[in-house]
Motif scaffolding. Sequence first.
Motif, PDB file in Angstrom:
ATOM      1  N   GLU A  28       0.830  -1.206   0.000  1.00  0.00           N
ATOM      2  CA  GLU A  28       0.000   0.000   0.000  1.00  0.00           C
ATOM      3  C   GLU A  28       0.861   1.251   0.000  1.00  0.00           C
ATOM      4  OE1 GLU A  28      -4.268  -0.932   2.207  1.00  0.00           O
ATOM      5  OE2 GLU A  28      -2.557  -0.316   3.413  1.00  0.00           O
ATOM      6  N   LEU A  31       2.247   1.883  -3.380  1.00  0.00           N
ATOM      7  CA  LEU A  31       1.243   2.427  -4.300  1.00  0.00           C
ATOM      8  C   LEU A  31       0.996   3.907  -4.034  1.00  0.00           C
ATOM      9  CD1 LEU A  31      -1.641  -0.200  -4.599  1.00  0.00           C
ATOM     10  CD2 LEU A  31       0.138   0.363  -6.242  1.00  0.00           C
ATOM     11  N   VAL A  32       0.897   4.241  -2.742  1.00  0.00           N
ATOM     12  CA  VAL A  32       0.645   5.637  -2.367  1.00  0.00           C
ATOM     13  C   VAL A  32       1.809   6.518  -2.827  1.00  0.00           C
ATOM     14  CG1 VAL A  32       0.426   7.212  -0.391  1.00  0.00           C
ATOM     15  CG2 VAL A  32      -0.853   5.057  -0.430  1.00  0.00           C
ATOM     16  N   ARG A  35       1.585   6.885  -6.545  1.00  0.00           N
ATOM     17  CA  ARG A  35       0.417   7.613  -7.023  1.00  0.00           C
ATOM     18  C   ARG A  35       0.434   9.089  -6.635  1.00  0.00           C
ATOM     19  NH1 ARG A  35      -5.474   4.932  -6.877  1.00  0.00           N
ATOM     20  NH2 ARG A  35      -6.444   6.443  -8.232  1.00  0.00           N
ATOM     21  N   TRP A  36       0.863   9.345  -5.416  1.00  0.00           N
ATOM     22  CA  TRP A  36       0.891  10.728  -4.925  1.00  0.00           C
ATOM     23  C   TRP A  36       2.285  11.053  -4.383  1.00  0.00           C
ATOM     24  CZ3 TRP A  36      -3.604   8.008  -2.606  1.00  0.00           C
ATOM     25  CH2 TRP A  36      -4.782   8.211  -3.357  1.00  0.00           C
ATOM     26  N   PHE A  40      -1.139  13.507  -0.986  1.00  0.00           N
ATOM     27  CA  PHE A  40      -2.482  13.212  -1.516  1.00  0.00           C
ATOM     28  C   PHE A  40      -3.061  14.354  -2.352  1.00  0.00           C
ATOM     29  CE2 PHE A  40      -7.113  13.608  -0.914  1.00  0.00           C
ATOM     30  CZ  PHE A  40      -7.535  12.404  -1.437  1.00  0.00           C
ATOM     31  N   SER A  52      -8.094   9.800   6.852  1.00  0.00           N
ATOM     32  CA  SER A  52      -8.029   8.428   6.349  1.00  0.00           C
ATOM     33  C   SER A  52      -8.680   7.467   7.330  1.00  0.00           C
ATOM     34  CB  SER A  52      -6.579   8.025   6.083  1.00  0.00           C
ATOM     35  OG  SER A  52      -5.818   8.173   7.252  1.00  0.00           O
ATOM     36  N   SER A  71      -9.189   4.798  -2.378  1.00  0.00           N
ATOM     37  CA  SER A  71      -8.094   4.023  -1.794  1.00  0.00           C
ATOM     38  C   SER A  71      -6.935   4.085  -2.762  1.00  0.00           C
ATOM     39  CB  SER A  71      -8.527   2.573  -1.586  1.00  0.00           C
ATOM     40  OG  SER A  71      -8.573   1.920  -2.824  1.00  0.00           O
ATOM     41  N   ALA A  72      -5.799   3.550  -2.363  1.00  0.00           N
ATOM     42  CA  ALA A  72      -4.619   3.577  -3.232  1.00  0.00           C
ATOM     43  C   ALA A  72      -4.863   2.748  -4.490  1.00  0.00           C
ATOM     44  CB  ALA A  72      -3.404   3.053  -2.482  1.00  0.00           C
ATOM     45  N   THR A  73      -5.827   1.828  -4.414  1.00  0.00           N
ATOM     46  CA  THR A  73      -6.061   0.949  -5.570  1.00  0.00           C
ATOM     47  C   THR A  73      -7.217   1.431  -6.463  1.00  0.00           C
ATOM     48  OG1 THR A  73      -7.540  -0.421  -4.254  1.00  0.00           O
ATOM     49  CG2 THR A  73      -5.241  -1.117  -4.353  1.00  0.00           C
TER      50      THR A  73
END
Length: 264
Positions: A28, A31-32, A35-36, A40, A52, A71-73
């Motif tokens: 996770e 991924l976070v 992604r960011w 966020f 969160s 979510s991260a996904t």
Amino acid sequence: MAMNRVQFQRGLSMVEFMNQYGTREKCEAALVASRWPSGFVCPACGGASRSSFRREGRLYWQCAQCPHQCSATSDSIFHRSKLPLTSWFLGMHLLTQAKNNVSALELKRHLGVSYATAWLVKHKLLEVMRLREEDRQLTGRVEIDDAYLGGELSGGKSGRGSENKVPFVAAVQTTETGKPHLACFSARPFTKESIREFIAHSTVLPLTLVSDGLGCFAVAAELGAVHDRTVTGGRKASVELEQFRAVNTILGNLKTALTGTYTP
Ligand SMILES: [Zn+2]
């Protein structure tokens, strides 16, 4: 035997992989971060403030400026998947570390899932890899060659003119000393128009295209590239030539990978 630097290059060992991505929290976090990278950003309103919470074990963000939750996904290939993130990550590791591809059957055994799940995981991963590479453009010295793959029927002619195989084009950007750097492939007929389209999409000037002189590669010159043409007088001769070493190596590896993975 001389040491092949490509074969001896350092990869991510299974031990290192497990240390970095062995738990759901670690996956996770990866991924976070991907992604960011700068913190966020709400996909709905662009806001940066959030709170969160966890629901059914999964980490969610609640935007402070709008009602959006994610979510991260969310909106990724992992979205709503019942397969644990750790299994997805292990699948990615196995698929990208293997030199000779990984069959869905092998993936099924490694991940401990059904064949259907393994097949889906593999194809989703391959599709995002394809999308990621789609805009790749080669430049500088590029070796290009045509080849044929597969075919249900045995027999028939080999090489150009073969009637039961899929024609495709491989282009490999090399370093100045001829070492392979990046590659593009495309399944397509060897018509002048189709090769023009491939070169226009997959390369950018300045470009020196090294080919064995198949007529349609001459379109390279029309697109502003230097066409370094060597007439070889047949496939066997071209396979042995030093100036096609990179593209022949890639083609050899590709055929071995396909045969090794998909032949029962
Ligand atoms: Zn928002």
